[in-house]
Design an enzyme around this catalytic site. Structure first.
Site, PDB file in Angstrom:
ATOM      1  N   TYR A  52     -49.222  10.094   1.595  1.00  0.00           N
ATOM      2  CA  TYR A  52     -48.468   9.465   2.663  1.00  0.00           C
ATOM      3  C   TYR A  52     -48.635   7.934   2.024  1.00  0.00           C
ATOM      4  O   TYR A  52     -49.730   7.209   2.449  1.00  0.00           O
ATOM      5  CB  TYR A  52     -49.027   9.602   3.963  1.00  0.00           C
ATOM      6  CG  TYR A  52     -48.851  10.822   4.458  1.00  0.00           C
ATOM      7  CD1 TYR A  52     -48.021  11.733   4.041  1.00  0.00           C
ATOM      8  CD2 TYR A  52     -49.440  11.213   5.570  1.00  0.00           C
ATOM      9  CE1 TYR A  52     -47.907  13.156   4.127  1.00  0.00           C
ATOM     10  CE2 TYR A  52     -49.483  12.661   6.379  1.00  0.00           C
ATOM     11  CZ  TYR A  52     -48.686  13.553   5.649  1.00  0.00           C
ATOM     12  OH  TYR A  52     -48.398  14.709   6.005  1.00  0.00           O
ATOM     13  N   HIS A 111     -52.418  20.376  -0.232  1.00  0.00           N
ATOM     14  CA  HIS A 111     -51.189  20.160   0.484  1.00  0.00           C
ATOM     15  C   HIS A 111     -50.074  20.851   0.030  1.00  0.00           C
ATOM     16  O   HIS A 111     -49.035  21.254   1.073  1.00  0.00           O
ATOM     17  CB  HIS A 111     -50.732  18.525   0.006  1.00  0.00           C
ATOM     18  CG  HIS A 111     -49.745  17.735   0.823  1.00  0.00           C
ATOM     19  ND1 HIS A 111     -49.833  16.446   1.079  1.00  0.00           N
ATOM     20  CD2 HIS A 111     -48.911  17.923   1.829  1.00  0.00           C
ATOM     21  CE1 HIS A 111     -49.019  16.002   1.881  1.00  0.00           C
ATOM     22  NE2 HIS A 111     -48.596  17.079   2.578  1.00  0.00           N
TER      23      HIS A 111
END
Length: 281
Positions: A52, A111
Site C-alpha cells: 500500500y 499477500h
C-alpha cells in the site's frame, strides 16, 4: 459490538482498512484522525500492507498509533510474494516494523501467491513467529485449492486467517471456500466489504439495501458491513479517510440483521450456485 477470534485473540468484527491511504500530503492529517477516531469508537484492528503506497500506508498507521497503547491494538500487515522467501522476508518485515513504530505485528499475511514455494513461505512465517516479530500468520487472496494445499504442509494448519474480497455484490467464495473455512475454524477477513468504484454505488443506492437501512435507522454502508460480518467468523476492514465515516463504520458492528432483512438482500443479491473465479482487486 460483535467480536470474533483471530487465533487466540478476541477482536471486534469491524476493523480499519488502509488501502490507498497515506499517498497524499493534503489528506494525511485527516486520514490520521480517521484512524484515531475509529480506534476511539471501539475498533482495534488496523489492516495495512507493504504494497500500500510502497510503505506509505504503514508509515501513516505508525504516526496514527504513536501515542496509543500498543497492547490495545491488533495490527495486520502483509508481505508481497516477491519478499515471501527465506532470504527476503525478515528484512522486509523489519522495514515494516520500523515504519509502524512497533517491534511486532499481531497478524502477518502472505499477500498472494507467487513464485516462492508455499512450503518455504510457511516455514519462514513460522520462523518470524518464533523470533517474536509476528504473533500469528495467515494468507490473503487464497482460494479453496490454495487453502487445502496449505493445510497439507507441515505447520500449515496454524494459519490464523484468510483475507479475501467479499461483499454483498461479490459472494463467490460462499459456494465452497467459505463453508470449508467455517468447517476448519479459519476466520475470513473481508476486504472491500462495501465494494469499490461503480460497484459500491450500485450497492449503497440499491433499493433493498436502502430499505433495510431505514428499518435499522442506519446508513447503507453500515448495512453492507453488518451483512459482511453476519456469520460471526468474519472480520470486515472497510477503509475510510473521513473521521465521521470511520466511526459510522465501526458502529455497524452493533447492527444485527433479521432473517427478513437477510432474505430481502438474498433475493436481490443471490448466493452463488456454482464455483466462481476468486474476485481479486
Amino acid at each position: 459490538m460483535k467480536d470474533l477470534h483471530l487465533g487466540d485473540r478476541m477482536v471486534p468484527a469491524i476493523g480499519l482498512g488502509t488501502w490507498h491511504m497515506g499517498d497524499s500530503a493534503a489528506t494525511r492529517s485527516t486520514e490520521i484522525k480517521a484512524i484515531q477516531a475509529g480506534i476511539d469508537a471501539g475498533a482495534n484492528v488496523i489492516d495495512t500492507a507493504e504494497m500500500y503506497g510502497n510503505g506509505r500506508s504503514e508509515k501513516l498507521v505508525g504516526e496514527a498509533i504513536a501515542n496509543i497503547n500498543r497492547d490495545h491494538l491488533f495490527l495486520i500487515d502483509k508481505v508481497l510474494p516477491s519478499n515471501a522467501s527465506a532470504d527476503r522476508m525478515e528484512h522486509r518485515l523489519d522495514t515494516s516494523l520500523k515504519l509502524l513504530g512497533t517491534d511486532y505485528v499481531d497478524l502477518y499475511l502472505y499477500h498472494w501467491r507467487g513464485a516462492v514455494p508455499l512450503s518455504e513461505t510457511v516455514e519462514t512465517l513460522q520462523l518470524m513467529q518464533k523470533k517474536g516479530k509476528i504473533k500469528r500468520w495467515g494468507v490473503s487472496n487464497f482460494d479453496l485449492p490454495d487453502m487445502k494445499e496449505l493445510l497439507d504442509l507441515p505447520g500449515g494448519d496454524q494459519v490464523a486467517a484468510n483475507e479475501d474480497l467479499y461483499n454483498l455484490g461479490s459472494r463467490g467464495i460462499e459456494y465452497s471456500l467459505l463453508p470449508w473455512q467455517r468447517q476448519q475454524g479459519i476466520p475470513l477477513i473481508a476486504y472491500t466489504p462495501v465494494a469499490a468504484g461503480d460497484e459500491r454505488g450500485q450497492l449503497i443506492n440499491h433499493s433493498a439495501v436502502k430499505e433495510v437501512a431505514e428499518v435499522h435507522h442506519a446508513t447503507p454502508w453500515q448495512i453492507l458491513l453488518a451483512w459482511a460480518i453476519r456469520d460471526g467468523s468474519t472480520l470486515a476492514i472497510p477503509q475510510s479517510g473521513d473521521p465521521k465515516h470511520a466511526v459510522d463504520n465501526v458502529k455497524a458492528g452493533l447492527i444485527t440483521l433479521s432473517d427478513d432483512d437477510l432474505a430481502k438482500l438474498d433475493t436481490q443479491f443471490p448466493k452463488p450456485t456454482s464455483k466462481q473465479p476468486l474476485d481479486i482487486r
